[in-house]
Write an enzyme that holds these catalytic residues in place. Structure first.
Site, short mmCIF file in Angstrom:
data_model
loop_
_atom_site.label_atom_id
_atom_site.label_comp_id
_atom_site.label_asym_id
_atom_site.label_seq_id
_atom_site.Cartn_x
_atom_site.Cartn_y
_atom_site.Cartn_z
CD GLU A 1 -34.37 -47.12 -10.99
OE1 GLU A 1 -32.73 -47.00 -11.18
OE2 GLU A 1 -33.95 -48.68 -10.71
CG ASN B 1 -30.82 -66.30 6.95
OD1 ASN B 1 -29.96 -65.57 6.63
ND2 ASN B 1 -31.95 -66.84 6.10
N GLY B 2 -27.84 -64.36 9.22
CA GLY B 2 -28.69 -63.26 9.79
C GLY B 2 -26.67 -62.25 10.07
NE ARG C 1 -32.25 -67.77 1.27
CZ ARG C 1 -33.10 -67.02 0.82
NH1 ARG C 1 -34.27 -67.25 0.52
NH2 ARG C 1 -33.07 -65.96 2.00
CG HIS D 1 -34.80 -25.14 -21.56
ND1 HIS D 1 -34.93 -23.98 -21.94
CD2 HIS D 1 -34.99 -25.11 -19.81
CE1 HIS D 1 -34.96 -22.78 -20.37
NE2 HIS D 1 -34.85 -23.78 -19.73
CE LYS E 1 -29.46 -58.87 -9.79
NZ LYS E 1 -30.66 -57.59 -9.99
CD GLU F 1 -33.63 -51.42 -16.07
OE1 GLU F 1 -32.54 -52.41 -15.98
OE2 GLU F 1 -33.84 -51.71 -14.85
CD1 TRP G 1 -25.81 -65.23 -1.98
CD2 TRP G 1 -26.25 -63.38 -0.68
NE1 TRP G 1 -25.59 -64.42 -3.24
CE2 TRP G 1 -26.26 -63.41 -2.44
CE3 TRP G 1 -26.04 -62.51 -0.16
CZ2 TRP G 1 -25.91 -62.04 -2.74
CZ3 TRP G 1 -26.51 -61.81 -0.30
CH2 TRP G 1 -26.10 -60.75 -1.48
CB CYS H 1 -27.73 -68.70 4.95
SG CYS H 1 -26.61 -67.30 4.97
CE LYS I 1 -35.61 -49.44 -12.61
NZ LYS I 1 -34.25 -50.43 -11.46
#
Ligand code: G6P
Length: 621
Positions: A494, A101-102, A27, A517, A616, A501, A75, A2, A498
């Site tokens: 992954e 925030n938290g 944010r 193979h 996204k 991308e 958030w 937040c 990255k």
């Protein structure tokens, strides 16, 4: 997660708060609010669900004015986005107001205790307990808002950045921090408080950064710093050189690299409220699954279907290894866009685990709806509170990773993996497949991950010469290959994702044993190989595969375990990670791979935060 901003000084606080909140809009928002102490001494609170514009519209009718105020953008992590759950939150008498925030971990106990002594709660949030605790502390004789806040926070466990104002101690803003950023901005005859520098950068560049467990009592002319017990100390301000855009990125040139560095904190948050330390070691509780358990829907489960797309599938593959190892339940991982049309065999004996950090990926939503229609109970794993997947699911495990702004996933990969590991341990403990000692050892290793990630970030930075050589090699390559075995295979997938991308270098990942193979035909001196070779039961096998590759003149970059003296004989360059149990090593190994792809993308001049053709959240099938 937040955003917080506060002002005390001679000017009208409201426009300053709104401007600060607008600076935090990057944010992400689900609601916003402000509280201002008016000239008449009244505490005026205004808040609205949705974007900041909704709050502006509400304020247009009657805008409060005053010289002290606080503002917040939410958030959501606990409690759905709504007007009622928006901050600031007030006490029973409307005297004290708080933004936060938290996560307050022990809020349920505190709330019960406060209700039992006559307090009334107006929201579903954990934050509101703070307003009532401060109210109690003032009523029982705390001489100031600062002291009442300290007394209240001594009762709270969890993580927070909080800011409070009270009409009973006007002219003061009190802020405190424990595992959530908070800064004080110093002006001329005015002062500011904020979660992030961009919120106040228009007004001042002199900033005092609070540390864990510190409290700031801020007036227009003074800032008094104490610890939670009230012991005073001083700290010299720092001068902020960044421009606004750099400040939004925390001084990093791109969100991607900022978010790579946020991963240790993100994993801590994913564990928060779920893993707690006790006398006999760490223990696990997933309260989010209580209702699902009580419904009996898990009783008949004999197998698990994990669904997702992109990075979420890679985390899902690690989740499969963990669930099969710790809970001994068979798991199938499916790419959601394939699952839908594959006439899947699914019913009430199949637990569907739907992974989507955005919560909005159309393919994952469609596949999950199908599984649900066929009778499968559904657990969603997502980062976005209230997102579409949460409405399809019977239970939700939130990643608690904070907003991820760069299109390419980083902290949502490590927090998804962490969350799935917690789910695996939980399932294993529930069905008795996992011995108590192994569960505790695995939890202890998970708790150690954030600290080890910090070490990896530091050692990778220190190895900049090796890193430079590798990045230059990959940057001029047309194509490269990633290999790994066991947990190293999803890591290779992954890592390759990255690289393609963000740097547009063609990268393929294979299980190391599969190279011979077919894919080995592609390798020559111009196609480098990135090998996942951390300590594992297949380490020797991976080394054999690397030797096969080297015989074809390909250059080899290895991710290995610190202290591995053998690897230098096989690889041209090595990046090391601390020793970790095999399943957990990808949480560390991904960091050098992310940083490598970043360096390659920089050298190739790519648009790192918004790679071409990618989005996204992909809301079309
Ligand atoms: C897009 C993104 C990927 C992401 C995938 C799944 O393709 O570019 O980075 O992994 O969607 O996203 P989700 O939000 O469902 O996890």
């Amino acid at each position: 997660m937040c955003g917080i901003v506060g002002y005390v000084g001679p000017k009208n606080a409201t426009p300053i708060l709104l401007d600060g909140l607008a600076r935090l809009e990057y944010r992400g928002y689900d609601s916003a609010g402000i509280a201002v102490v008016s000239a008449a001494g009244d505490l005026e609170v205004r808040k609205a669900a949705g974007k900041l514009q909704n709050l502006r519209t509400a304020l247009a009718v009657a805008e409060p004015a005053g010289q002290v105020g606080i503002g917040h953008t939410r958030w959501a992590t606990h409690g759905r986005p709504s007007d009622g759950n928006a901050h600031p939150h007030v006490d029973c008498g409307g005297d004290v107001t708080v933004v936060h925030n938290g996560i307050i971990e022990n809020y349920a106990e505190l709330r019960d205790e406060l209700i039992a002594t006559g307090h009334h709660f107006a929201s579903e949030t954990d934050t509101e307990v703070l307003a009532h605790l401060i109210e109690d502390a003032l009523a029982s004789g705390a001489p100031s808002l600062a002291e009442a806040t300290r007394r209240s926070l001594r009762r709270v466990t969890g993580s927070y950045a909080i800011v409070a104002v009270s009409k009973r101690d006007p002219g003061h803003i009190v802020g405190a921090r424990l595992n959530g950023p908070l800064i004080v901005g110093l002006g001329e005859g005015e002062n500011f408080i904020a979660s992030d520098i961009p919120a106040i950068l228009r007004h001042t560049r002199e900033v005092v950064v609070l540390d864990e467990g510190e409290v700031a009592d801020v007036t227009s002319t003074a800032v008094t710093l104490t610890d939670l017990d009230g012991r005073e100390f001083t700290r010299a301000p720092m001068h902020v050189e960044w421009d606004l855009e750099a400040a939004e990125k925390g001084g990093y040139p791109h969100y991607f690299v900022k978010e790579i560095h946020e991963q240790p904190h993100a994993v801590r948050r994913a564990l928060l409220g779920r893993v707690s330390e006790g006398a006999s070691g760490p223990s696990l509780r997933l309260a989010e699954l209580d209702r699902l358990v009580a419904s009996g829907a898990l009783d008949g489960v004999r197998r698990i279907a994990i669904l997702g797309c992109g990075t979420s599938v890679h985390a899902g593959m690690l989740g499969k290894y963990a669930i099969e190892r710790w809970a001994r339940i068979p798991v199938e991982v499916s790419i959601a866009s394939e699952y839908r049309y594959a006439d899947p065999i699914v019913g009430p004996d199949t637990l569907c685990v739907a992974i989507t950090q955005s919560g909005e990926t159309a393919d994952t939503l469609a596949a999950t709806r199908l599984a649900r229609e066929l009778g499968a109970p559904v657990i969603a794993v997502t980062n976005i509170v209230g997102s579409a997947i949460t409405r399809v699911a019977d239970a939700v495990l939130y990643l608690q990773a904070g907003p991820e702004i760069s299109v390419t996933a980083t902290k949502t990969f490590v927090t998804t993996t962490t969350t799935l590991y917690l789910l695996a341990l939980w399932l294993g403990q529930r069905n008795g497949a996992l011995a108590e000692a192994e569960a505790r050892a695995a939890l202890a290793a998970l708790v150690a991950v954030p600290g080890q990630m910090e070490r990896v970030l530091a050692t990778t930075a220190a190895a900049s010469a090796t890193f430079d050589t590798m990045a230059s090699l990959l940057a001029k390559s047309q194509s490269c290959m990633f290999i790994g075995r066991g947990a190293g295979f999803p890591l290779a997938l992954e890592g390759a994702l990255k690289l393609k991308e963000i740097s547009y270098v063609h990268a393929e990942a294979y299980p190391a044993g599969e190279l011979k193979h077919g894919p080995i035909a592609l390798l020559d001196a111009d196609v480098p190989l990135v090998a996942m070779a951390p300590a594992s039961k297949t380490y020797e096998k991976v080394i054999s595969n690397v030797q096969e590759v080297r015989a074809r003149d390909a250059k080899v970059i290895a991710i290995a375990t610190e202290g591995d003296t053998n690897i230098a004989r096989h690889a041209d360059a090595t990046l090391s990670i601390p020793r970790m149990p095999e399943l957990l090593a990808p949480l560390l190994g991904i960091i050098p791979l992310q940083l490598l792809s970043y360096e390659v993308a920089l050298r190739r001049g790519c648009n790192i935060d918004q790679p071409r053709n990618l989005a996204k959240s992909v809301t079309v099938e």
